[in-house]
Design a protein around this motif. Structure first.
Motif, PDB file in Angstrom:
ATOM      1  N   LEU A   8       0.815  -1.210   0.000  1.00  0.00           N
ATOM      2  CA  LEU A   8       0.000   0.000   0.000  1.00  0.00           C
ATOM      3  C   LEU A   8       0.849   1.262   0.000  1.00  0.00           C
ATOM      4  O   LEU A   8       0.467   2.273  -0.599  1.00  0.00           O
ATOM      5  N   TRP A   9       2.008   1.220   0.646  1.00  0.00           N
ATOM      6  CA  TRP A   9       2.829   2.430   0.653  1.00  0.00           C
ATOM      7  C   TRP A   9       3.535   2.670  -0.675  1.00  0.00           C
ATOM      8  O   TRP A   9       4.053   3.761  -0.914  1.00  0.00           O
ATOM      9  N   THR A  10       3.550   1.674  -1.555  1.00  0.00           N
ATOM     10  CA  THR A  10       4.078   1.936  -2.894  1.00  0.00           C
ATOM     11  C   THR A  10       3.152   2.843  -3.694  1.00  0.00           C
ATOM     12  O   THR A  10       3.561   3.414  -4.701  1.00  0.00           O
ATOM     13  N   VAL A  11       1.894   2.948  -3.249  1.00  0.00           N
ATOM     14  CA  VAL A  11       0.953   3.871  -3.892  1.00  0.00           C
ATOM     15  C   VAL A  11       0.521   4.957  -2.906  1.00  0.00           C
ATOM     16  O   VAL A  11      -0.581   5.483  -2.986  1.00  0.00           O
ATOM     17  N   ASN A  12       1.412   5.260  -1.953  1.00  0.00           N
ATOM     18  CA  ASN A  12       1.190   6.343  -0.994  1.00  0.00           C
ATOM     19  C   ASN A  12       0.078   6.049   0.000  1.00  0.00           C
ATOM     20  O   ASN A  12      -0.617   6.947   0.463  1.00  0.00           O
ATOM     21  N   GLY A  13      -0.091   4.790   0.381  1.00  0.00           N
ATOM     22  CA  GLY A  13      -1.058   4.453   1.411  1.00  0.00           C
ATOM     23  C   GLY A  13      -2.491   4.671   0.972  1.00  0.00           C
ATOM     24  O   GLY A  13      -2.804   4.684  -0.218  1.00  0.00           O
ATOM     25  N   LEU A  14      -3.356   4.866   1.951  1.00  0.00           N
ATOM     26  CA  LEU A  14      -4.779   5.102   1.696  1.00  0.00           C
ATOM     27  C   LEU A  14      -5.235   6.351   2.450  1.00  0.00           C
ATOM     28  O   LEU A  14      -4.747   6.594   3.561  1.00  0.00           O
ATOM     29  N   PRO A  15      -6.109   7.150   1.838  1.00  0.00           N
ATOM     30  CA  PRO A  15      -6.619   7.096   0.457  1.00  0.00           C
ATOM     31  C   PRO A  15      -5.543   7.562  -0.531  1.00  0.00           C
ATOM     32  O   PRO A  15      -4.598   8.250  -0.154  1.00  0.00           O
ATOM     33  N   ASN A  16      -5.749   7.236  -1.801  1.00  0.00           N
ATOM     34  CA  ASN A  16      -4.856   7.704  -2.853  1.00  0.00           C
ATOM     35  C   ASN A  16      -5.667   8.002  -4.109  1.00  0.00           C
ATOM     36  O   ASN A  16      -6.887   8.053  -4.058  1.00  0.00           O
ATOM     37  N   GLU A  17      -4.981   8.191  -5.218  1.00  0.00           N
ATOM     38  CA  GLU A  17      -5.675   8.616  -6.441  1.00  0.00           C
ATOM     39  C   GLU A  17      -6.683   7.588  -6.951  1.00  0.00           C
ATOM     40  O   GLU A  17      -7.642   7.940  -7.640  1.00  0.00           O
ATOM     41  N   ASN A  18      -6.474   6.320  -6.632  1.00  0.00           N
ATOM     42  CA  ASN A  18      -7.351   5.270  -7.149  1.00  0.00           C
ATOM     43  C   ASN A  18      -8.198   4.601  -6.082  1.00  0.00           C
ATOM     44  O   ASN A  18      -9.241   4.042  -6.398  1.00  0.00           O
ATOM     45  N   ASN A  19      -7.751   4.634  -4.842  1.00  0.00           N
ATOM     46  CA  ASN A  19      -8.490   4.030  -3.726  1.00  0.00           C
ATOM     47  C   ASN A  19      -8.883   5.144  -2.778  1.00  0.00           C
ATOM     48  O   ASN A  19      -8.026   5.729  -2.115  1.00  0.00           O
ATOM     49  N   SER A  20     -10.162   5.436  -2.683  1.00  0.00           N
ATOM     50  CA  SER A  20     -10.601   6.671  -2.034  1.00  0.00           C
ATOM     51  C   SER A  20     -11.127   6.492  -0.624  1.00  0.00           C
ATOM     52  O   SER A  20     -11.813   7.368  -0.106  1.00  0.00           O
TER      53      SER A  20
END
Length: 544
Positions: A518-530
Motif C-alpha cells: 500500500l505504501w508503494t501507492v502512498n497508502g490510503l486514500p490515494n488517487e485510485n483508492n478513495s
C-alpha cells in the motif's frame, strides 16, 4: 490557528504579524461551518494584500504557497483561481478564475507540501499507480464454475441451479467525509485534492460497479451523502438499500444493499448499542441485521441472515466492545433462529476495530471466551501494553440489559418491521421468551454460531500480515467477513474452511495486500483508492 480563526472571522494578518485588517470589503456570510463571500470581493482584496506570505495554514505543514477552495457540501469541478500577479515569488498560480462560481466556501490548506520532512519518515510519497488484487479460489474451485464479480474471464452462461445458489458479498468502510476532516492528522501523507468527497465518491462508486457484488455491507456512510448520492446511484444499479444512522452527533451509519434480482427482503432489524439507562453503553455505535430470501425458480431455499456493524474504536474500552458484540449476536440469534432450533446461514460483516488473534476476534470464531483477569485494553488487541488498565468486571454488562452470557435475549419483545421489495410495510410484534437457567456469576461468554473468517490474515508463503486499513498512524486488519460454516481444516490452505451440508461454502475471495504494497501507492486514500480501508469481497455457495 490564530490566523485561521482570523480568516474565519473575515480578517487577515499583516506581513509582520502585527495588527489586523479587514480581509473582505463586505463581511462574509456564514453557512453552517463555512463562510462565503462573492468572488469579486475576494479577487479585489487578494490582488493587493499579502495574505499568502503572512498566514500559517491549518494542518501540520509549515506554510502553503496559496489557498485552495473546498467544502463538505458542494461539488468541486474546478481548479482554484490565480490570486497573485505573475511577478510574485509564488510559482503555483496556474489557476483558472473562470471556473470559480460567484460564491464559494473558503478553506485554507496546502495543496503540496514544502518538503518531504512534513510526512512520516517511513511513508514518503511513492509513485502513484494501482495495485492489482487477484481472486483467490478456495478448494480447487475453478472460476469457470462460478460467477465471480469483477472477473471478466468467466462463462456468462453460469447461472444458479436447483441445488445451489451462488452469491457475493462486499464489506467496505467507505470513510465518512466528516470523520476524515475531523481526523485530518491521519491523512498527512495524502495530497489534498484526493481527500475531497467530489473526488472520492466517483472512485468508490467505480469500485462498487466493477466488483458488482450481490450484497453490499457499507460502514461510515454519511447520512447526507447517502440520501443525495449513494442511495440513488446504488438503486440505479439494481440495489435495494437499508440504512441505520448512528444515534449520536456523528452523522454516519451502516448500510446493507442487495440486488433485487438475487434476493427479496424478509425483515429489517436495526440494533442501537446506546442505552440511556446503562452507563456502560454510552456510545452511539449501531448494527443492522437483514433477513434475505434467495430468489431461485422452482425451489424454496433457506433464508440468509446478513449483519453489518461498526464497533467502538477506543482501544481501551474492550468492555464496551464486547457488550456491543453480544447485543449484535443476540439480535442475529433472534432473526436467524428457525422453528426446528437451528439457524439459517449467517454472514457477518463490518469494521470490528479489533485485530486478528485478539480475544474479541477469537470469541467470534471459536464461540467462547473466558475473560477472567483480562485487561479491558487487551480485548481488541490494539493496545500493546495493559499497564495501568483495569480488569474486566464479572459480569461485563448488567442484568437489566436482558442478554445472557450465551449472547441471546433472555426476554425479547421487539417490534419487527417486515418489508417487501414493493415497499409494503407491515409492523408485527413478536414476543419470544428464551428459557435461561439461573446462571452463576461466570466469566465465560458463548454464542451458538459456527463462524469462520473469509480471510486468513497472513500470507501463507511469507507470514506477512494482511492489512485492511492504512493511514498515517497504522496499517492493520480490523475489517472482516465472517460466515456460518461447519469447520474442517484443509491442509495447504491456512485459514480456509469447508462448509458442509446446511452451511455456506466459501468459493473465492478478493486478495488483500501488505502494508508495503500500500505504501508503494502512498497508502490510503490515494488517487485510485478513495477510502482508508480496502473493500473485502467473497463469493459463497448455498447448498440447497
Amino acid at each position: 490557528m490564530e490566523a485561521w480563526r482570523c480568516v474565519r472571522r473575515g480578517y487577515g494578518r499583516c506581513v509582520v504579524g502585527r495588527g489586523r485588517y479587514p480581509m473582505f470589503p463586505n463581511h462574509p456570510k456564514s453557512l453552517g461551518r463555512d463562510w462565503t463571500t462573492p468572488w469579486e470581493n475576494l479577487q479585489r482584496c487578494c490582488w493587493n494584500r499579502h495574505i499568502s506570505s503572512c498566514m500559517r495554514w491549518p494542518g501540520h505543514y509549515s506554510r502553503a504557497p496559496y489557498p485552495y477552495f473546498s467544502s463538505r457540501h458542494f461539488s468541486l469541478k474546478w481548479r482554484p483561481p490565480c490570486l497573485f500577479e505573475s511577478r510574485t515569488q509564488y510559482q503555483y498560480y496556474n489557476w483558472r478564475p473562470d471556473h470559480l462560481s460567484q460564491t464559494s466556501f473558503i478553506h485554507l490548506s496546502s495543496y503540496v507540501m514544502n518538503s518531504e520532512g512534513d510526512e512520516p519518515s517511513s511513508k514518503r510519497r511513492k509513485h502513484q499507480g494501482t495495485i492489482k488484487r487477484n481472486w483467490e479460489y478456495i478448494h480447487n474451485h475453478s472460476k469457470e464454475k462460478m460467477n465471480i464479480p469483477g472477473d471478466k474471464n468467466i462463462d456468462p452462461k453460469c447461472e444458479d441451479s436447483e441445488n445451489k445458489f451462488d452469491f457475493s458479498v462486499m464489506s467496505y468502510n467507505i470513510l465518512s467525509q466528516d470523520l476524515l476532516e475531523d481526523n485530518s492528522h491521519l491523512y498527512r501523507h495524502c495530497r489534498r485534492p484526493v481527500l475531497h468527497w467530489s473526488f472520492r465518491f466517483p472512485n468508490i462508486l467505480k469500485e462498487i460497479k466493477h466488483f458488482d457484488a450481490d450484497v453490499l455491507c457499507l460502514q461510515e456512510v454519511q447520512e447526507d451523502h447517502y440520501g443525495t448520492e449513494i442511495r440513488p446511484h446504488l438503486e440505479s444499479l439494481g440495489y435495494h438499500c437499508e440504512y441505520k444512522m448512528r444515534t449520536g452527533r456523528k452523522p454516519d451509519g451502516c448500510a446493507i444493499c442487495f440486488k433485487h434480482s438475487k434476493f427479496s427482503l424478509l425483515s429489517v432489524n436495526p440494533v442501537e448499542f446506546y442505552r440511556p439507562d446503562i452507563p456502560l453503553l454510552d456510545r452511539d455505535n449501531i448494527g443492522l441485521v437483514l433477513l434475505l430470501q434467495p430468489k431461485i425458480p422452482c425451489a424454496v431455499p433457506p433464508a440468509v441472515c446478513v449483519a453489518n456493524t461498526h464497533l467502538l474504536y477506543n482501544p481501551r474500552r474492550g468492555d464496551i466492545k464486547l457488550t456491543q458484540l453480544a447485543m449484535l449476536l443476540a439480535e442475529i440469534s433472534s432473526v436467524a433462529h428457525r422453528k426446528d432450533g437451528s439457524f439459517c446461514p449467517i454472514v457477518l460483516c463490518g469494521d470490528f476495530n479489533s485485530v486478528p488473534g485478539s480475544p474479541l476476534y477469537s470469541f467470534i470464531k471459536e464461540g467462547k471466551l473466558n475473560y477472567e483477569g483480562l485487561a479491558i485494553g487487551k480485548v481488541s488487541g490494539q493496545e500493546q501494553s495493559s499497564r495501568g488498565q483495569r480488569i474486566l468486571s464479572i459480569p461485563i454488562w448488567p442484568p437489566n440489559l436482558g442478554i445472557s452470557q450465551n449472547c441471546v435475549y433472555e426476554v425479547q419483545q421487539v417490534p419487527r418491521v417486515e418489508k417487501t421489495d414493493n415497499d409494503k410495510t407491515q409492523v408485527q410484534l413478536e414476543k419470544t421468551e428464551v428459557q435461561v437457567t439461573a446462571e452463576k456469576l461466570s466469566s465465560n461468554l458463548q454464542h451458538h454460531f459456527s463462524l469462520s473468517s473469509v480471510y486468513s490474515h497472513y500470507f501463507p508463503d511469507t507470514g506477512i500480515p494482511e492489512v485492511t486499513t492504512c493511514h498515517s498512524r497504522s496499517a492493520i486488519t480490523v475489517d472482516y467477513i465472517f460466515y456460518s460454516a461447519e469447520k474442517e481444516d484443509v491442509a495447504g490452505h491456512p485459514g480456509a474452511e469447508v462448509a458442509l451440508a446446511g452451511g455456506l461454502k466459501l468459493l473465492a475471495r478478493l486478495s488483500l495486500l501488505t502494508e508495503q504494497d500500500l505504501w508503494t501507492v502512498n497508502g490510503l486514500p490515494n488517487e485510485n483508492n478513495s477510502s482508508d480501508h480496502l473493500p473485502l469481497l467473497a463469493q459463497f455457495r448455498l447448498q440447497l
